[in-house]
Design a protein around this motif. Structure first.
Motif, PDB file in Angstrom:
ATOM      1  N   ASP A  40      35.125  45.056  27.641  1.00 44.94           N
ATOM      2  CA  ASP A  40      34.857  43.789  28.325  1.00 44.94           C
ATOM      3  C   ASP A  40      35.510  43.776  29.694  1.00 44.94           C
ATOM      4  O   ASP A  40      36.695  44.121  29.839  1.00 44.94           O
ATOM      5  N   ARG A  41      34.734  43.363  30.684  1.00 40.81           N
ATOM      6  CA  ARG A  41      35.263  43.236  32.050  1.00 40.81           C
ATOM      7  C   ARG A  41      35.520  41.757  32.295  1.00 40.81           C
ATOM      8  O   ARG A  41      34.640  41.015  32.740  1.00 40.81           O
ATOM      9  N   VAL A  42      36.708  41.291  31.991  1.00 39.96           N
ATOM     10  CA  VAL A  42      37.057  39.878  32.153  1.00 39.96           C
ATOM     11  C   VAL A  42      38.187  39.764  33.151  1.00 39.96           C
ATOM     12  O   VAL A  42      38.862  40.744  33.469  1.00 39.96           O
ATOM     13  N   GLY A  43      38.417  38.536  33.597  1.00 37.34           N
ATOM     14  CA  GLY A  43      39.519  38.323  34.524  1.00 37.34           C
ATOM     15  C   GLY A  43      39.103  38.609  35.952  1.00 37.34           C
ATOM     16  O   GLY A  43      37.994  38.271  36.379  1.00 37.34           O
ATOM     17  N   THR A  45      37.683  40.149  39.390  1.00 37.50           N
ATOM     18  CA  THR A  45      36.533  40.989  39.707  1.00 37.50           C
ATOM     19  C   THR A  45      37.008  42.331  40.236  1.00 37.50           C
ATOM     20  O   THR A  45      38.127  42.445  40.746  1.00 37.50           O
ATOM     21  N   VAL A  49      40.528  43.403  42.399  1.00 36.71           N
ATOM     22  CA  VAL A  49      41.566  44.276  41.852  1.00 36.71           C
ATOM     23  C   VAL A  49      42.040  45.254  42.926  1.00 36.71           C
ATOM     24  O   VAL A  49      43.214  45.287  43.296  1.00 36.71           O
ATOM     25  N   GLU A  96      40.507  49.161  37.013  1.00 35.39           N
ATOM     26  CA  GLU A  96      39.769  47.943  36.706  1.00 35.39           C
ATOM     27  C   GLU A  96      39.930  47.567  35.235  1.00 35.39           C
ATOM     28  O   GLU A  96      40.108  46.384  34.902  1.00 35.39           O
ATOM     29  N   ARG A  97      39.864  48.552  34.341  1.00 33.54           N
ATOM     30  CA  ARG A  97      40.022  48.264  32.913  1.00 33.54           C
ATOM     31  C   ARG A  97      41.433  47.808  32.591  1.00 33.54           C
ATOM     32  O   ARG A  97      41.626  46.893  31.787  1.00 33.54           O
ATOM     33  N   CYS A 100      42.009  44.231  33.178  1.00 35.47           N
ATOM     34  CA  CYS A 100      41.377  43.324  32.216  1.00 35.47           C
ATOM     35  C   CYS A 100      42.154  43.206  30.912  1.00 35.47           C
ATOM     36  O   CYS A 100      41.782  42.408  30.044  1.00 35.47           O
ATOM     37  N   LEU A 110      42.682  45.301  24.726  1.00 37.80           N
ATOM     38  CA  LEU A 110      41.358  45.152  25.324  1.00 37.80           C
ATOM     39  C   LEU A 110      40.354  44.936  24.205  1.00 37.80           C
ATOM     40  O   LEU A 110      40.592  45.337  23.055  1.00 37.80           O
TER      41      LEU A 110
END
Length: 468
Positions: A40-43, A45, A49, A96-97, A100, A110
């Motif tokens: 999931d890519r949350v938080g 953008t 980042v 990026e991960r 999140c 995660l």
């Protein structure tokens, strides 16, 4: 695996990845390498980042052909000096991960999705690191992403037909096979000429061989082109058309220009069969999406199918002069409209405005049933157009063929150029019209929403011993 399982998207499991801070990078590297988990890519953008690797990659002003990850934490400055854009791109994705992840003390977590049959494989890859991947309950109101099953080359050649329309919702039936078959049959009915269909078969063989090289990226579509060519040949044989009405083939069914009425009736009848199948699939999809009530009251479910069936029975009763069929059809139509009205009204705010809105939507449902059924008449109309073009070319050839050597050469030229133009024009027209019927008349009943494609994070690992 049963047929019902192969007709559905791959079953997904919600998973959680939990790792201590010190092994978080190693955990993500292994998950990226196995490539079966969508995180999931949350938080924040990705643009906000902009970690160290992303900034260095931006300074390189180089777009890597593919990203990769180092098995051990790399020196980002050294990667920038060496121009290792692929490794920097992999590190940027990893950053990026990490951004999140939810942090609790020294542990980060995660969430994501993984095909159910690959959960054990992904969990095993993390064994020994001190991190875990485990199934968790799926959140309410959130549909899993869709991953359609692979299959052989024929099915894969049909996949772009469905993908162009949209992503199949996770709960729905995968319509790839019936959609592909319906398309090539409709195409063949409009492009019915054994000679032109033979050219399509030749094109499929060339695609299969990767020729010409310019079209090599389309090689996987050769079964689709071959199917369209085969149905065109079969309809051409039925019509007695071989590069037009050359009399090279006998008419086995009907000549389109001589008997347009039966061709028109056959086109509308075939369209009614396809609509019936679309309603059947729609009923299954509505049931899987919202249970029996949704399947019963939806305009693309039992209610809409009843209205469609009722009108078909009324039409049969009128044609056969059977009052009993007329009455039976009218009762079925009324029952379908009542059920559809109940379903549509519950989706409104109620009151007088809801009743007006329901009435308008019911009227639209009835109009669409008639217009969509009649729309299949274009199968006959464009079949007639194809035959008319062939007839024009052949008449020109016949008029020149017996007027001396020069006229004979002109006749050959008219035959070649005329058929080339007719072939090019009709391939485009038949292709577009078959696609239109597929999307607007059929898929509008099969689907009521769009799904989300499964997008696993996959970045291969580069080990130190093979690193440049």
């Amino acid at each position: 695996m049963s047929w019902s399982e192969t007709a559905l998207p791959v079953r997904m499991k919600r998973v959680a990845i939990v790792a201590p801070d010190e092994v978080l990078r190693a955990t993500l590297v292994r998950l990226a390498d196995v490539g079966c988990v969508e995180i999931d890519r949350v938080g924040p953008t990705p643009e906000s980042v902009r970690g160290s690797a992303a900034r260095r990659l931006q300074r390189l002003r180089t777009d890597p052909a593919a990203a990769s990850l180092s098995a051990t934490a790399p020196d980002l400055d050294a990667l920038e000096r060496d121009g290792a854009a692929d490794l920097l791109a992999g590190e940027a994705q990893l950053e990026e991960r990490v951004a999140c992840a939810v942090r609790r003390g020294t542990v980060r977590a995660l969430a994501g999705w993984c095909p159910a049959d690959r959960v054990a494989e992904a969990a095993e890859r993390l064994a020994g690191l001190g991190s875990v991947l485990l199934p968790v309950p799926a959140p309410r109101g959130v549909d899993p992403p869709t991953l359609l099953r692979g299959g052989g080359p024929v099915r894969r050649s049909f996949v772009p037909l469905v993908r162009t329309y949209g992503t199949v919702p996770y709960a729905d039936v995968d319509p790839t096979w019936p959609a592909g078959i319906a398309y090539v049959v409709m195409f063949g009915m409009m492009f019915g000429d054994a000679g032109h269909g033979g050219l399509l078969l030749l094109a499929a063989v060339l695609l299969r061989l990767g020729r010409p090289r310019l079209l090599a990226p389309l090689r996987a579509l050769w079964p689709f082109v071959a199917g369209a060519g085969l149905t065109s040949v079969l309809f051409g044989v039925a019509y007695g058309e071989f590069f037009g009405p050359t009399k090279a083939l006998p008419v086995l069914w009907l000549a389109p220009l001589d008997r347009p009425e039966p061709l028109l009736a056959a086109a509308v009848g075939f369209g009614a069969v396809l609509l019936s199948v679309a309603y059947g699939v729609g009923i299954v999809n509505r049931w899987r999406e919202g249970g029996p009530a949704r399947a019963l009251y939806a305009s693309s479910g039992v209610a809409g199918a009843a209205v469609f069936l009722g009108f078909a029975v009324v039409a049969a009763g009128g044609y056969l002069h059977r009052p009993v069929l007329l009455l039976t059809g009218a009762v079925i139509v009324a029952a379908g409209l009542v059920a559809a009205a109940a379903g549509l009204y519950t989706a409104t705010a109620g009151g007088a405005s809801g009743a007006v809105q329901t009435g308008i939507q019911l009227f639209d449902t009835v109009v669409r049933i008639f217009s969509n059924t009649v729309s299949f008449a274009r199968l006959a109309a464009f079949g007639l157009t194809h035959a008319a073009l062939g007839d024009i070319v052949w008449q020109g050839v016949a008029a020149l063929a017996h007027r001396g050597p020069v006229a004979l050469v002109a006749a050959v030229l008219v035959f070649v150029v005329g058929n080339a133009l007719a072939f090019a024009l009709e391939v485009l027209v038949a292709g577009v019209q078959a696609l239109r019927l597929e999307f607007y008349e059929l898929f509008s009943r099969v689907f009521e929403a769009q799904g989300r494609p499964f997008d696993p994070w996959h970045v291969p690992t580069r080990h130190p011993e093979v690193a440049p």
